[in-house]
Design a protein around this motif. Structure first.
Motif, PDB file in Angstrom:
ATOM      1  N   UNK A   1       0.930  -1.302  -0.048  1.00  0.00           N
ATOM      2  CA  UNK A   1      -0.200  -0.206   0.117  1.00  0.00           C
ATOM      3  C   UNK A   1       0.923   1.142   0.088  1.00  0.00           C
ATOM      4  N   UNK A   2       0.238   2.332  -0.919  1.00  0.00           N
ATOM      5  CA  UNK A   2       1.186   3.508  -0.997  1.00  0.00           C
ATOM      6  C   UNK A   2       1.204   4.304   0.567  1.00  0.00           C
ATOM      7  N   UNK A   3       2.261   4.559   0.937  1.00  0.00           N
ATOM      8  CA  UNK A   3       2.289   5.198   2.290  1.00  0.00           C
ATOM      9  C   UNK A   3       1.848   6.801   1.913  1.00  0.00           C
ATOM     10  N   UNK A   4       0.867   7.390   2.787  1.00  0.00           N
ATOM     11  CA  UNK A   4       0.305   8.623   2.491  1.00  0.00           C
ATOM     12  C   UNK A   4       1.488   9.652   2.914  1.00  0.00           C
ATOM     13  N   UNK A   5       1.342  10.864   2.429  1.00  0.00           N
ATOM     14  CA  UNK A   5       2.396  11.758   2.530  1.00  0.00           C
ATOM     15  C   UNK A   5       2.100  12.534   3.913  1.00  0.00           C
ATOM     16  N   UNK A   6       3.186  12.927   4.432  1.00  0.00           N
ATOM     17  CA  UNK A   6       3.056  13.646   5.635  1.00  0.00           C
ATOM     18  C   UNK A   6       2.743  15.368   5.559  1.00  0.00           C
ATOM     19  N   UNK A   7       2.178  16.032   6.429  1.00  0.00           N
ATOM     20  CA  UNK A   7       1.713  17.455   6.131  1.00  0.00           C
ATOM     21  C   UNK A   7       2.361  18.326   7.192  1.00  0.00           C
ATOM     22  N   UNK A   8       2.836  19.413   6.633  1.00  0.00           N
ATOM     23  CA  UNK A   8       3.202  20.475   7.579  1.00  0.00           C
ATOM     24  C   UNK A   8       2.616  21.759   7.497  1.00  0.00           C
ATOM     25  N   UNK A   9       1.705  22.265   8.413  1.00  0.00           N
ATOM     26  CA  UNK A   9       0.852  23.454   7.947  1.00  0.00           C
ATOM     27  C   UNK A   9       1.404  24.522   8.828  1.00  0.00           C
ATOM     28  N   UNK A  10       1.708  25.845   8.393  1.00  0.00           N
ATOM     29  CA  UNK A  10       2.197  26.917   9.015  1.00  0.00           C
ATOM     30  C   UNK A  10       1.017  27.831   9.405  1.00  0.00           C
ATOM     31  N   UNK A  11       0.553  27.994  10.362  1.00  0.00           N
ATOM     32  CA  UNK A  11      -0.542  29.084  10.702  1.00  0.00           C
ATOM     33  C   UNK A  11       0.133  30.496  11.088  1.00  0.00           C
ATOM     34  N   UNK A  12      -0.001  31.210  10.080  1.00  0.00           N
ATOM     35  CA  UNK A  12       0.703  32.638  10.565  1.00  0.00           C
ATOM     36  C   UNK A  12      -0.120  33.586  11.145  1.00  0.00           C
ATOM     37  N   UNK A  13      -1.238  32.980  11.815  1.00  0.00           N
ATOM     38  CA  UNK A  13      -2.218  33.892  12.399  1.00  0.00           C
ATOM     39  C   UNK A  13      -2.386  35.548  11.746  1.00  0.00           C
ATOM     40  N   UNK A  14      -2.280  36.405  12.626  1.00  0.00           N
ATOM     41  CA  UNK A  14      -2.531  37.757  12.031  1.00  0.00           C
ATOM     42  C   UNK A  14      -1.146  38.458  11.975  1.00  0.00           C
ATOM     43  N   UNK A  15      -0.289  37.929  11.309  1.00  0.00           N
ATOM     44  CA  UNK A  15       0.990  37.884  10.799  1.00  0.00           C
ATOM     45  C   UNK A  15       1.262  37.910   9.547  1.00  0.00           C
ATOM     46  N   UNK A  16       2.355  38.250   8.645  1.00  0.00           N
ATOM     47  CA  UNK A  16       3.318  39.334   9.165  1.00  0.00           C
ATOM     48  C   UNK A  16       2.386  40.656   9.099  1.00  0.00           C
ATOM     49  N   UNK A  17       3.431  41.688   9.177  1.00  0.00           N
ATOM     50  CA  UNK A  17       2.809  43.310   9.168  1.00  0.00           C
ATOM     51  C   UNK A  17       2.637  43.856   7.731  1.00  0.00           C
ATOM     52  N   UNK A  18       3.236  43.162   6.899  1.00  0.00           N
ATOM     53  CA  UNK A  18       3.325  43.772   5.385  1.00  0.00           C
ATOM     54  C   UNK A  18       3.220  42.733   4.406  1.00  0.00           C
ATOM     55  N   UNK A  19       2.732  43.318   3.373  1.00  0.00           N
ATOM     56  CA  UNK A  19       2.603  42.251   1.885  1.00  0.00           C
ATOM     57  C   UNK A  19       4.126  41.720   1.553  1.00  0.00           C
ATOM     58  N   UNK A  20       4.893  43.015   1.644  1.00  0.00           N
ATOM     59  CA  UNK A  20       6.270  42.523   1.181  1.00  0.00           C
ATOM     60  C   UNK A  20       7.010  41.097   2.450  1.00  0.00           C
ATOM     61  N   UNK A  21       6.924  41.245   3.211  1.00  0.00           N
ATOM     62  CA  UNK A  21       7.390  40.275   4.081  1.00  0.00           C
ATOM     63  C   UNK A  21       6.412  39.095   4.113  1.00  0.00           C
ATOM     64  N   UNK A  22       5.293  39.104   3.739  1.00  0.00           N
ATOM     65  CA  UNK A  22       4.299  37.591   3.294  1.00  0.00           C
ATOM     66  C   UNK A  22       5.138  37.156   2.273  1.00  0.00           C
ATOM     67  N   UNK A  23       5.202  37.870   1.357  1.00  0.00           N
ATOM     68  CA  UNK A  23       5.753  37.381  -0.107  1.00  0.00           C
ATOM     69  C   UNK A  23       7.160  36.839   0.209  1.00  0.00           C
ATOM     70  N   UNK A  24       8.034  37.523   0.858  1.00  0.00           N
ATOM     71  CA  UNK A  24       9.548  36.936   1.231  1.00  0.00           C
ATOM     72  C   UNK A  24       9.372  35.649   1.993  1.00  0.00           C
ATOM     73  N   UNK A  25       8.543  35.611   3.071  1.00  0.00           N
ATOM     74  CA  UNK A  25       8.517  34.336   3.824  1.00  0.00           C
ATOM     75  C   UNK A  25       7.684  33.211   2.923  1.00  0.00           C
ATOM     76  N   UNK A  26       6.634  33.531   2.307  1.00  0.00           N
ATOM     77  CA  UNK A  26       6.134  32.405   1.310  1.00  0.00           C
ATOM     78  C   UNK A  26       7.019  31.758   0.240  1.00  0.00           C
ATOM     79  N   UNK A  27       7.792  32.820  -0.389  1.00  0.00           N
ATOM     80  CA  UNK A  27       8.763  32.412  -1.446  1.00  0.00           C
ATOM     81  C   UNK A  27       9.809  31.486  -1.083  1.00  0.00           C
TER      82      UNK A  27
END
Ligand code: PGA
Length: 252
Positions: free
Chosen positions: A1-27
């Protein structure tokens, strides 16, 4: 049987403070997911950052929302519907996080959201977890109740679109994560609850752990706690640490 993938989720909550930071982090996170074979990664930014990040969404890097309204549309000021999210390449939605339960979300409301999210073709990350542990083990009944009411009337065929994130409230935002041994006991319990409730359909359901996850405890929580992955708060805002957690999980 194929082993199912693991999952890591990042919950940023009400962060970061700017779109620029959000883009850098996600990239940075997206770059690090290239070449992962055994792990899917989800980042859950605030709503306003979802649209500018959609172009990044490509397996194994996915976008998630931190909440959704269960109505498709209508006069609900300040809300974002599950249909609007699915139109935005959002694949996951966190439902029933304890911080939203504290704002007054009931089990009934959370169940409506789970059904809307999976009905809309996305994956619901249903958060459950006790506020405190008591020596009688009553907290187990509490967890069972949250799972049972969260999954009420969810079609069995859609259960592969539900991930259960076990997050004991006393560990969230704290400097006290759960011991892998206690997590193992709880993950066995949750699997049993899911099995009783959903039969063999529960086999495809992932269980995550969340609450003070960092690069020191990540490996042991997943390995010894026998869970399919992690829901990470604070450490998901530090790209270096989050990437290290992802790599640790992928190597298990
Ligand atoms: P934490 O948060 O990792 O900062 O404890 C986890 C969560 O709330 O999902």
């Amino acid at each position: 049987m194929k082993k199912s993938k693991k999952l890591v989720v990042g919950n940023w909550k009400m962060n970061p403070q700017s779109l620029d930071e959000a883009k850098k982090l996600a990239q940075a996170v997206k770059r690090a997911t290239r070449g992962l074979k055994k792990t899917d990664v989800v980042v859950c930014p605030p709503f306003v950052f979802l649209s500018p990040l959609t172009s990044l969404s490509d397996s194994p890097f996915f976008l998630g929302a931190q909440n959704a309204n269960y109505e498709a549309q209508g006069p609900f000021t300040g809300e974002v519907s599950y249909t609007e999210l699915s139109d935005f390449k959002v694949d996951y939605v966190i439902v029933g996080h304890s911080e939203r339960r504290k704002m007054g979300e009931s089990d009934d409301l959370i169940n409506k959201k789970v059904r809307a999210v999976v009905g809309g073709g996305m994956i619901a990350i249903l958060c459950v977890g006790e506020e405190a542990r008591d020596s009688n083990g009553d907290f187990y009944n509490f967890i069972k109740h949250q799972i049972t009411s969260g999954l009420k009337d969810v079609s069995k065929k859609m259960l592969d679109r539900v991930v259960v994130a076990y997050e004991p409230l006393w560990a969230i935002g704290a400097r006290e994560s759960m011991s892998p041994r206690d997590l193992l006991e709880t993950s066995i319990f949750i699997k049993k609850v899911l099995k009783d409730l959903c039969g063999t359909f529960s086999d495809s359901m992932k269980i995550l752990y969340g609450g003070d996850v960092d690069r020191v405890n990540a490996d042991s929580l997943v390995r010894d706690g026998n869970v399919s992955g992690l829901l990470v708060g604070r450490e998901s805002l530090r790209s270096k640490d989050f990437i290290e957690i992802i790599k640790l999980v992928d190597s298990i």
